[in-house]
Design a protein around this motif. Sequence first.
Motif, PDB file in Angstrom:
ATOM      1  N   GLU A  51       1.983  -7.749  -1.992  1.00 33.20           N
ATOM      2  CA  GLU A  51       2.391  -8.102  -0.506  1.00 33.20           C
ATOM      3  C   GLU A  51       2.166  -7.069   0.316  1.00 33.20           C
ATOM      4  O   GLU A  51       1.697  -7.123   1.468  1.00 33.20           O
ATOM      5  N   LEU A  52       2.166  -5.717   0.019  1.00 33.68           N
ATOM      6  CA  LEU A  52       1.645  -4.755   0.797  1.00 33.68           C
ATOM      7  C   LEU A  52       0.078  -4.511   1.156  1.00 33.68           C
ATOM      8  O   LEU A  52      -0.013  -4.097   2.200  1.00 33.68           O
ATOM      9  N   GLU A  54      -1.856  -6.929   1.055  1.00 33.32           N
ATOM     10  CA  GLU A  54      -2.086  -7.963   2.104  1.00 33.32           C
ATOM     11  C   GLU A  54      -1.897  -7.511   3.543  1.00 33.32           C
ATOM     12  O   GLU A  54      -2.564  -7.591   4.086  1.00 33.32           O
ATOM     13  N   ARG A  55      -0.553  -7.013   3.688  1.00 34.42           N
ATOM     14  CA  ARG A  55      -0.256  -6.382   4.865  1.00 34.42           C
ATOM     15  C   ARG A  55      -1.107  -5.547   5.550  1.00 34.42           C
ATOM     16  O   ARG A  55      -1.412  -5.367   6.807  1.00 34.42           O
ATOM     17  N   TYR A  56      -1.393  -4.395   4.814  1.00 28.11           N
ATOM     18  CA  TYR A  56      -2.036  -3.310   5.220  1.00 28.11           C
ATOM     19  C   TYR A  56      -3.716  -3.379   5.015  1.00 28.11           C
ATOM     20  O   TYR A  56      -4.314  -2.316   5.623  1.00 28.11           O
ATOM     21  N   TYR A 103       9.624  -6.945   0.057  1.00 29.74           N
ATOM     22  CA  TYR A 103       8.352  -5.805   0.398  1.00 29.74           C
ATOM     23  C   TYR A 103       8.286  -5.999   1.752  1.00 29.74           C
ATOM     24  O   TYR A 103       7.521  -5.138   2.432  1.00 29.74           O
ATOM     25  N   ALA A 104       8.376  -6.991   2.461  1.00 29.05           N
ATOM     26  CA  ALA A 104       8.569  -7.098   3.844  1.00 29.05           C
ATOM     27  C   ALA A 104       9.298  -6.221   4.666  1.00 29.05           C
ATOM     28  O   ALA A 104       8.829  -5.782   5.951  1.00 29.05           O
TER      29      ALA A 104
END
Length: 117
Positions: A51-52, A54-56, A103-104
């Motif tokens: 999740e992180l 993909e976000r970063y 994780y968001a």
Amino acid sequence: MEVLWFSLQREYHSGTINKKDASLYKKWGKALKLLSDNPRHPSLQTHDIRELTERYGERVWQSYLENKTSGAMRMYWVYGPDSKSITIIGLEPHPEDKKSGAYARIVLSDLPPLDRI
């Protein structure tokens, strides 16, 4: 993260640190030593967090500072800015509920500019 580390270090060595922060400083220091020797050291239980990542847009790793305790602290990091470096980008309690977008809620430092060869 650097400011936090040096603040904890200064307070620890001057004897002005509180008990909770002293415990964090010692655990974080131990984890940093293990990480610098071997990012895959078994006690760190290092793994990437999809999740992180993909976000970063950069592979984000999580390593344990402690385990099996309420609010167990986790260290988040990335490889870089060069091929032989690791940058700590977060220190947060373990998100308790992965199903609810835990994780968001994790807030990480800005990623350093990465050298891409």
